[in-house]
Design a protein around this motif. Structure first.
Motif, short mmCIF file in Angstrom:
data_model
loop_
_atom_site.label_atom_id
_atom_site.label_comp_id
_atom_site.label_asym_id
_atom_site.label_seq_id
_atom_site.Cartn_x
_atom_site.Cartn_y
_atom_site.Cartn_z
N VAL A 1 0.83 -1.20 0.00
CA VAL A 1 0.00 0.00 0.00
C VAL A 1 0.87 1.25 0.00
CG1 VAL A 1 -1.64 1.35 1.37
CG2 VAL A 1 -1.99 -1.11 1.07
N ARG A 2 1.90 1.23 0.84
CA ARG A 2 2.76 2.41 0.92
C ARG A 2 3.47 2.68 -0.41
NH1 ARG A 2 6.13 0.70 4.25
NH2 ARG A 2 7.99 0.58 2.93
N VAL A 3 3.95 1.61 -1.05
CA VAL A 3 4.61 1.77 -2.35
C VAL A 3 3.63 2.30 -3.39
CG1 VAL A 3 5.67 0.52 -4.27
CG2 VAL A 3 6.39 0.05 -1.93
N ALA A 4 2.39 1.79 -3.36
CA ALA A 4 1.37 2.27 -4.30
C ALA A 4 1.15 3.77 -4.15
CB ALA A 4 0.06 1.51 -4.08
N ALA B 1 -4.53 11.03 -12.33
CA ALA B 1 -5.72 10.60 -11.61
C ALA B 1 -5.92 9.09 -11.71
CB ALA B 1 -6.96 11.32 -12.14
N LEU B 2 -5.58 8.51 -12.87
CA LEU B 2 -5.70 7.07 -13.04
C LEU B 2 -4.77 6.33 -12.08
CD1 LEU B 2 -5.94 6.74 -16.93
CD2 LEU B 2 -7.77 6.40 -15.26
N TRP C 1 -5.87 3.92 -8.97
CA TRP C 1 -5.28 2.58 -8.77
C TRP C 1 -4.78 2.42 -7.34
CZ3 TRP C 1 0.10 2.10 -7.84
CH2 TRP C 1 0.54 0.77 -7.66
N SER C 2 -4.08 3.41 -6.81
CA SER C 2 -3.54 3.30 -5.45
C SER C 2 -4.66 3.28 -4.41
CB SER C 2 -2.58 4.46 -5.16
OG SER C 2 -3.26 5.70 -5.08
N PHE C 3 -5.71 4.04 -4.64
CA PHE C 3 -6.85 4.05 -3.71
C PHE C 3 -7.53 2.68 -3.68
CE2 PHE C 3 -8.33 8.58 -2.66
CZ PHE C 3 -7.03 9.04 -2.55
N ARG C 4 -7.78 2.13 -4.85
CA ARG C 4 -8.46 0.84 -4.91
C ARG C 4 -7.60 -0.29 -4.37
NH1 ARG C 4 -11.56 1.56 -10.79
NH2 ARG C 4 -13.14 3.01 -9.99
N ARG C 5 -6.31 -0.20 -4.60
CA ARG C 5 -5.40 -1.20 -4.05
C ARG C 5 -5.43 -1.15 -2.52
NH1 ARG C 5 -1.13 -4.17 -5.96
NH2 ARG C 5 0.59 -4.62 -4.51
#
Length: 216
Positions: free
Chosen positions: A147-150, A197-198, A202-206
């Protein structure tokens, strides 16, 4: 708030923080609306006296605000766009220089770059902070490496957009290229914002899959 303002509910019932943020920004249409006064101003400035070009840009911004209001769009983003045009026009009227129509955006890009890149250096990437806040601030998201990397990637993507905008537009500003500034504003506006934004989505959904959905 109407169903249209809230947007669709995902099948699994999880929150949609990324979609919420994008709606607050006015959605894809909001990005397009923000470029119209810029195009109008640059075009008018090429053929009309500067005061007239400023007036045309403000009138365009006002017309777009009324259109968005009549269509029932979010007033926050619509008012923000109108105020941005009005303030930019006020600066031009004060300085008498057409290039100053873009000065707020240039320095806002620098501020955005400093904040986003600084948050990564502080090991608290801004997109992660925002995601956690939208989920009640209760998740130990920094302890999950994936999560942190995302969020490092997403925040650096935003920093890259801000940094490139500042570098290019500041160079054009110093070169006194109003037309170039207008072109850069359009080319580096909506397209780069959508790409960043894409990555944020992606990071939010991950994060939601690993820290929220996994608990259910």
């Amino acid at each position: 708030m109407s169903e249209r303002d809230r947007g669709p509910t995902p099948p699994d019932g999880t929150a949609q923080p990324a979609d919420t943020v994008l709606r607050q920004m006015g959605g894809p249409a909001g990005f397009v609306y923000s470029t119209v006064p810029v195009i109008v101003f640059v075009t008018a400035d090429a053929f009309l006296p500067l005061p007239v070009a400023v007036g045309v840009a403000v009138a365009t911004g006002l017309a777009l605000f009324i259109l968005r209001w009549l269509r029932g769009e979010r007033l926050v983003s619509a008012v923000g766009s109108l105020l941005g045009v009005a303030v930019a026009a006020g600066i031009v009227a004060w300085t008498g220089s057409a290039r100053d129509f873009f000065v707020i955006g240039i320095w806002a890009s620098l501020a955005g770059f400093v904040v986003t890149s600084g948050s990564v250096l502080a090991r608290r990437p801004l997109t992660g902070v925002i995601w956690n806040a939208l989920h009640g601030g209760t998740h130990a998201w920094r302890s999950d490496r994936a999560v942190r990397v995302a969020h490092d990637v997403a925040t650096l993507a935003a920093a890259s957009v801000f940094g490139s905008r500042f570098a290019v537009q500041q160079w054009l500003y110093l070169a006194d290229s109003t037309g170039g500034l207008g072109l850069a504003r359009v080319v580096m506006g909506t397209p780069l914002t959508v790409l960043a934004a894409l990555v944020v989505v992606w990071s939010f959904r991950r994060s939601t899959r690993r820290l929220v959905a996994a608990r259910r």
